[in-house]
Design a protein around this motif. Sequence first.
Motif, PDB file in Angstrom:
ATOM      1  N   LEU A  60       0.852  -1.182   0.000  1.00 16.92           N
ATOM      2  CA  LEU A  60       0.000   0.000   0.000  1.00 16.92           C
ATOM      3  C   LEU A  60       0.882   1.225   0.000  1.00 16.92           C
ATOM      4  O   LEU A  60       2.023   1.167   0.436  1.00 16.92           O
ATOM      5  CB  LEU A  60      -0.865   0.015   1.255  1.00 16.92           C
ATOM      6  N   LEU A  61       0.353   2.329  -0.479  1.00 18.57           N
ATOM      7  CA  LEU A  61       1.076   3.595  -0.432  1.00 18.57           C
ATOM      8  C   LEU A  61       0.285   4.603   0.387  1.00 18.57           C
ATOM      9  O   LEU A  61      -0.929   4.696   0.257  1.00 18.57           O
ATOM     10  CB  LEU A  61       1.291   4.137  -1.848  1.00 18.57           C
ATOM     11  N   ALA A  82      -9.154 -13.273  -2.989  1.00 21.97           N
ATOM     12  CA  ALA A  82     -10.321 -12.872  -2.204  1.00 21.97           C
ATOM     13  C   ALA A  82     -11.150 -11.830  -2.945  1.00 21.97           C
ATOM     14  O   ALA A  82     -12.343 -11.676  -2.698  1.00 21.97           O
ATOM     15  CB  ALA A  82      -9.901 -12.324  -0.850  1.00 21.97           C
ATOM     16  N   MET A  86     -15.733 -10.081  -3.813  1.00 21.73           N
ATOM     17  CA  MET A  86     -16.052  -8.777  -3.275  1.00 21.73           C
ATOM     18  C   MET A  86     -16.914  -7.996  -4.248  1.00 21.73           C
ATOM     19  O   MET A  86     -16.745  -8.119  -5.455  1.00 21.73           O
ATOM     20  CB  MET A  86     -14.760  -7.986  -3.060  1.00 21.73           C
ATOM     21  N   PRO A  92      -7.321  -4.361  -3.784  1.00 22.88           N
ATOM     22  CA  PRO A  92      -7.149  -3.489  -2.616  1.00 22.88           C
ATOM     23  C   PRO A  92      -5.692  -3.104  -2.362  1.00 22.88           C
ATOM     24  O   PRO A  92      -5.408  -2.338  -1.451  1.00 22.88           O
ATOM     25  CB  PRO A  92      -7.681  -4.348  -1.467  1.00 22.88           C
ATOM     26  N   VAL A  93      -4.762  -3.641  -3.141  1.00 23.05           N
ATOM     27  CA  VAL A  93      -3.329  -3.365  -2.957  1.00 23.05           C
ATOM     28  C   VAL A  93      -2.646  -3.236  -4.323  1.00 23.05           C
ATOM     29  O   VAL A  93      -3.255  -3.511  -5.352  1.00 23.05           O
ATOM     30  CB  VAL A  93      -2.623  -4.510  -2.183  1.00 23.05           C
TER      31      VAL A  93
END
Lengths: 221, 221
Positions: A60-61, A82, A86, A92-93
């Motif tokens: 992540l940033l 995963a 969703m 998400p990353v």
Amino acid sequence: MNKDEIRKLHLFAALDAQQFDHVSETSVASKLVPHQNLFFQGESASHFYLLVSGQIKLYLLSPEGEEKIIDIIQPGQFFAEAVMFMEGQRYPVNATALVESEVLAFDNHVYRSIIENSPRVSLAVLSDFSRRMHFMLNEIDRLALHSASYRFVYYLLENVSEEESQIDLVISKQTIASQLSIKPETLSRILKRLRSEGLVEADGRQIKILDREALRAVLLR
Amino acid sequence: MNKDEIRKLHLFAALDAQQFDHVSETSVASKLVPHQNLFFQGESASHFYLLVSGQIKLYLLSPEGEEKIIDIIQPGQFFAEAVMFMEGQRYPVNATALVESEVLAFDNHVYRSIIENSPRVSLAVLSDFSRRMHFMLNEIDRLALHSASYRFVYYLLENVSEEESQIDLVISKQTIASQLSIKPETLSRILKRLRSEGLVEADGRQIKILDREALRAVLLR
DNA sequence: CGTTGCCCTTGATTTATGTCAAGTCTTCAC
DNA sequence: GTGAAGACTTGACATAAATCAAGGGCAACG
């Protein structure tokens, strides 16, 4: 890593022959050079991945551009699986190759439609997910309740085998630092202290645990 | 919270009438007084829970006895449902009632056996789990990459509605502090600063957002 | 009432970790 | 072999947050 080995991995072990063939026929192999990006956070996600060889960092940033490594994927591991369950289906990353790597990309729809007809497979995935959540819970625990040295010592003990007391770090100290949410300078100082206390010996990426008991005791203080 | 309402909750929405009846017949209701424990970390897990009324805290303890609140469960929420798919089946956290509470306990085996025959239900659970993982990932992000004031401001913005700028904290500031991994003193000081900067007004558990834009800006600096 | 206990606040001080800057060591390309 | 780039270390200094200590406010209860 050949087809038979892939077949035995947990996400595929519960598939029957026909299902597995379908999944593997629709998969796409690709090579990544060091620093090559595979996907970015927020991008729409249509595939999940298996790392065949190499190393991939998931990170992540922060707004200021600081990087927090969430996980370093090693060969044989799946990632981004995963996301397919969703809503929104966005990664998400970020994912970037650390070294030259080979990945297999699997189509979300194909796998999902198999699950829709195969309760055994979904149980396997559910068990995988709950294991993962447990993992994340422990990470939250370490970040919230424990110091930087605790986290580093924990990392060492996690990565040393029962028999051997020698650890060969497979990733750079900088990368480990980011995974543990520590600055490289701080990691260097922690290691220095452990050395001066006679708990470990260190030479580059070779670290030798001299006193395992004493190290465990550090976790309690 | 009656049977019809329970039926609509995500873990049960995909069940057919017969399945739901089976689940609800085998459930057990119980009342908890404040500070009463429901289960402890490491205990063998045979049930998962729905909170009907009250508040339950899920928390971890460090060796020194320090408490980190992982989640505060509110009425209508399930908890400990991921455990049933894990090997070992042990609760990964402690659960204690904050106030007088009513919970419904559901049998892991009953629900699991339904899933084994009902792909629709497992998809619902998978989607729930991936949402949860996303949540945990964000928590890790905030802990690793952001300051205490960031976390508190984020918490405020999460808990304020679009229309109303008034927040009625449903839990004590101490509890919020533990959830955010901040000491109560620090939280008090952060709130004081926000007040002095004219961003919020605060009176006990009533907090009023005066300048939403400026608060958002705090997240970026 | 008064008192007991708890939650919250405030001030003074400490501490772990981050930041900045400089330097060494290693690796690897050419 | 030489140079450049990156990894790691070390020192001096800065800072956010924790800790310690004390007191205020408020609700519950006899």
